[in-house]
Design a protein around this motif. Sequence first.
Motif, PDB file in Angstrom:
ATOM      1  N   GLU A  11       0.813  -1.224   0.000  1.00  0.00           N
ATOM      2  CA  GLU A  11       0.000   0.000   0.000  1.00  0.00           C
ATOM      3  C   GLU A  11       0.844   1.270   0.000  1.00  0.00           C
ATOM      4  OE1 GLU A  11      -0.788   0.681   4.785  1.00  0.00           O
ATOM      5  OE2 GLU A  11      -2.438   0.084   3.472  1.00  0.00           O
ATOM      6  N   SER A  12       2.133   1.171   0.379  1.00  0.00           N
ATOM      7  CA  SER A  12       3.028   2.326   0.404  1.00  0.00           C
ATOM      8  C   SER A  12       4.253   2.041  -0.440  1.00  0.00           C
ATOM      9  CB  SER A  12       3.457   2.658   1.839  1.00  0.00           C
ATOM     10  OG  SER A  12       2.357   2.997   2.638  1.00  0.00           O
ATOM     11  N   GLY A  13       4.953   3.104  -0.833  1.00  0.00           N
ATOM     12  CA  GLY A  13       6.180   2.911  -1.593  1.00  0.00           C
ATOM     13  C   GLY A  13       6.801   4.219  -2.018  1.00  0.00           C
ATOM     14  N   THR A  14       8.040   4.126  -2.450  1.00  0.00           N
ATOM     15  CA  THR A  14       8.777   5.280  -2.964  1.00  0.00           C
ATOM     16  C   THR A  14       9.432   4.897  -4.278  1.00  0.00           C
ATOM     17  OG1 THR A  14       9.228   6.198  -0.762  1.00  0.00           O
ATOM     18  CG2 THR A  14      10.703   6.871  -2.548  1.00  0.00           C
ATOM     19  N   LEU A  15       9.371   5.792  -5.234  1.00  0.00           N
ATOM     20  CA  LEU A  15      10.121   5.627  -6.471  1.00  0.00           C
ATOM     21  C   LEU A  15      10.887   6.919  -6.728  1.00  0.00           C
ATOM     22  CD1 LEU A  15       8.601   7.263  -9.085  1.00  0.00           C
ATOM     23  CD2 LEU A  15       6.869   5.549  -8.502  1.00  0.00           C
ATOM     24  N   VAL A  16      12.006   6.792  -7.431  1.00  0.00           N
ATOM     25  CA  VAL A  16      12.796   7.956  -7.824  1.00  0.00           C
ATOM     26  C   VAL A  16      13.048   7.866  -9.319  1.00  0.00           C
ATOM     27  CG1 VAL A  16      14.854   9.337  -7.378  1.00  0.00           C
ATOM     28  CG2 VAL A  16      13.922   7.895  -5.556  1.00  0.00           C
ATOM     29  N   ALA A  17      12.704   8.930 -10.030  1.00  0.00           N
ATOM     30  CA  ALA A  17      12.885   8.978 -11.482  1.00  0.00           C
ATOM     31  C   ALA A  17      14.108   9.815 -11.820  1.00  0.00           C
ATOM     32  CB  ALA A  17      11.648   9.562 -12.150  1.00  0.00           C
ATOM     33  N   TYR A  18      14.918   9.323 -12.767  1.00  0.00           N
ATOM     34  CA  TYR A  18      16.146  10.001 -13.180  1.00  0.00           C
ATOM     35  C   TYR A  18      16.137  10.157 -14.695  1.00  0.00           C
ATOM     36  CZ  TYR A  18      17.551   7.863  -8.734  1.00  0.00           C
ATOM     37  OH  TYR A  18      17.614   7.434  -7.426  1.00  0.00           O
ATOM     38  N   PHE A  37       4.077   7.277  -2.199  1.00  0.00           N
ATOM     39  CA  PHE A  37       2.629   7.106  -2.111  1.00  0.00           C
ATOM     40  C   PHE A  37       2.287   6.302  -0.862  1.00  0.00           C
ATOM     41  CE2 PHE A  37       4.375   3.686  -4.711  1.00  0.00           C
ATOM     42  CZ  PHE A  37       3.826   2.539  -4.152  1.00  0.00           C
ATOM     43  N   HIS A  38       1.098   6.524  -0.352  1.00  0.00           N
ATOM     44  CA  HIS A  38       0.568   5.812   0.815  1.00  0.00           C
ATOM     45  C   HIS A  38      -0.909   5.506   0.582  1.00  0.00           C
ATOM     46  CE1 HIS A  38       4.143   6.585   3.260  1.00  0.00           C
ATOM     47  NE2 HIS A  38       4.097   7.851   2.875  1.00  0.00           N
ATOM     48  N   GLY A  39      -1.377   4.453   1.217  1.00  0.00           N
ATOM     49  CA  GLY A  39      -2.797   4.144   1.183  1.00  0.00           C
ATOM     50  C   GLY A  39      -3.319   3.612  -0.133  1.00  0.00           C
ATOM     51  N   ARG A  40      -2.459   3.083  -0.992  1.00  0.00           N
ATOM     52  CA  ARG A  40      -2.903   2.513  -2.261  1.00  0.00           C
ATOM     53  C   ARG A  40      -3.322   1.050  -2.077  1.00  0.00           C
ATOM     54  NH1 ARG A  40      -4.261   6.305  -5.993  1.00  0.00           N
ATOM     55  NH2 ARG A  40      -2.761   8.022  -5.921  1.00  0.00           N
ATOM     56  N   THR A  41      -4.267   0.632  -2.876  1.00  0.00           N
ATOM     57  CA  THR A  41      -4.721  -0.750  -2.823  1.00  0.00           C
ATOM     58  C   THR A  41      -3.717  -1.639  -3.550  1.00  0.00           C
ATOM     59  OG1 THR A  41      -7.036  -0.035  -2.820  1.00  0.00           O
ATOM     60  CG2 THR A  41      -6.583  -2.351  -3.385  1.00  0.00           C
ATOM     61  N   PRO A  42      -3.101  -2.612  -2.863  1.00  0.00           N
ATOM     62  CA  PRO A  42      -2.141  -3.495  -3.543  1.00  0.00           C
ATOM     63  C   PRO A  42      -2.775  -4.162  -4.764  1.00  0.00           C
ATOM     64  CG  PRO A  42      -1.986  -3.783  -1.168  1.00  0.00           C
ATOM     65  CD  PRO A  42      -3.189  -2.917  -1.419  1.00  0.00           C
ATOM     66  N   GLY A  43      -2.027  -4.164  -5.860  1.00  0.00           N
ATOM     67  CA  GLY A  43      -2.493  -4.795  -7.087  1.00  0.00           C
ATOM     68  C   GLY A  43      -3.375  -3.927  -7.954  1.00  0.00           C
ATOM     69  N   LYS A  44      -3.733  -2.730  -7.498  1.00  0.00           N
ATOM     70  CA  LYS A  44      -4.593  -1.846  -8.274  1.00  0.00           C
ATOM     71  C   LYS A  44      -3.769  -0.723  -8.894  1.00  0.00           C
ATOM     72  CE  LYS A  44      -8.776   0.994  -8.010  1.00  0.00           C
ATOM     73  NZ  LYS A  44      -9.876   1.493  -7.147  1.00  0.00           N
ATOM     74  N   PRO A  45      -3.776  -0.578 -10.230  1.00  0.00           N
ATOM     75  CA  PRO A  45      -2.978   0.459 -10.894  1.00  0.00           C
ATOM     76  C   PRO A  45      -3.456   1.863 -10.500  1.00  0.00           C
ATOM     77  CG  PRO A  45      -3.722  -1.201 -12.464  1.00  0.00           C
ATOM     78  CD  PRO A  45      -4.491  -1.436 -11.204  1.00  0.00           C
ATOM     79  N   PHE A  46      -2.516   2.809 -10.477  1.00  0.00           N
ATOM     80  CA  PHE A  46      -2.867   4.208 -10.236  1.00  0.00           C
ATOM     81  C   PHE A  46      -1.895   5.093 -11.027  1.00  0.00           C
ATOM     82  CE2 PHE A  46       0.082   2.938  -6.920  1.00  0.00           C
ATOM     83  CZ  PHE A  46       0.987   3.979  -6.831  1.00  0.00           C
TER      84      PHE A  46
END
Length: 528
Positions: free
Chosen positions: A433-440, A460-469
């Motif tokens: 449900e949470s994660g961080t990405l860094v774009a370069y 991001f926080h509070g996202r439904t696992p497996g659901k695209p956003f």
Amino acid sequence: MGHPHKALRTSMTGAVSAALLAGAAVGLAPAAPAAAAGTPAAPGIRFVDIHGDGGTVLKANVVTPAGAGGSRTYPVVVLPTSWATPQVEYLAQARKLAGAGFVVVTYNVRGFWQSGGNIEVAGPPDIADARKVVDWALANTPADPSRVGMAGMSYAAGISLLAAAHDDRIRAVAALSGWADLTDSIYSGRTQHRQAAGLLLGTGYLTGRPGPELRQFAKDFLGANLEKEDEMLAWGEKRSPSAHVDRINRNGTAVMLANAWGDTVFPPNQYAEFYERLTVPKRLEFRPGDHATAEAPGLLGLPNDVWDGARRWLDHHLKGTDNGVDREPPVRIMSRSGGAYETYPDWKSVGADARKIALGGTETIRANVDSGANGGIAMLSGTLDQFAKLPPTASIPLLPRWFAAVWRSERHGSPQRIRGTAKLHTTVTSTKESGTLVAYLYDVGPLGLGKLVSHAPYTFHGRTPGKPFPVDLELFSTAYDVPAGHRLALVVDTVDPLYIEHNPSGARLTFSSPATDPSYVSVPLREQ
């Protein structure tokens, strides 16, 4: 998730650099202890105590034009000190301003060195202090109340802008390497800028007295306490000139903003956005470098175009000098690759030509491991880029694809110019449900070596696992020249030492490009 104590250790290189810079400035100035409060330390220079908000003693110095006296008045410039620096920081520039006909009052902000009080991080007491210093200058120097200005670097820039919003006597500001949006500076993309915050906190603890509010903020911020996020955002907004832009516009204060492309403490985007919202006489300048490195030589009295530009701005708006600054294109930038300054009528014109690079296919990466792509080191990488043209690099073909998603453009047959803000749009699916990405964004040569053009984090926080956003992310604004025969590459991973990451153990991120919502990176690119 990064550990807050590790953040402070990581920042010590930057802390030492700041201390050395302050020490160098002290070495060129008269030693403050040699002069008693209120007595001249040198012709035209006095070291004084000024009582700020609540009677807090602020250590200050006053520099007046040679021969000042009688009934003649002069425009006055107030210079608060930068974060963690002593009151003699600006003496070299104060002498130059006094030589040009200004009364100059520089003061050590509360909470640092010998000034009283606690560090309030440009909170209400700091703004009240600035107003008290203006009061003192008008009462105790030959200062003209209709010609008041403020200027300074970093912390001083933020305080100057905030003071201008709350004091309509301030007619002009030169804000160098400062912030307009404090939250967006150290928490962009909802991601804690670990090294930047660690640098500020580390030097604050070394040279000053953090107040209870700052201590609590640091604990919640570096500890990634999401339950306190609303409080942290409110804390930052109260200290952000962008939240008071309407007051600055109403006061009519002439505002000059200058910053470096690689500023790892206050990235350039937030200054550019603030500039666009100003309706007063305004100027925006961006140069190569890191936080305050472009103007730092001026503290030693060395030739410096940033400070020269600030004096021209103050000369025109406080003295009425017809030096042409009001007729010049207001946006002035220099490419990180070198060359002459470029001028534009507004910020939007800088990145008017944008090209989309499609990010096709589906890429899945594992979290929790640094792929080798990263934004560099706070206060070091931007400086190396400024003086040696050595930005952070990565071998793009050798990046491990388990931990980094990579897309590449076609080779460019002619040299290209990147000016402005690249923007990423993609669709993400996470197993957590949470994660961080860094774009370069990299400039990739024939041998696959990528030089960092720009980057930005996203959490991001509070996202439904497996659901695209969908994810929309602005990379940090820049100016960079891409040689002929090179291509651009977009790399996305999940760990960067500059930031606190929020990837649960074992998380995976999938990047896709649905037919109804294709993924792309939009790059402000044009042929040279």
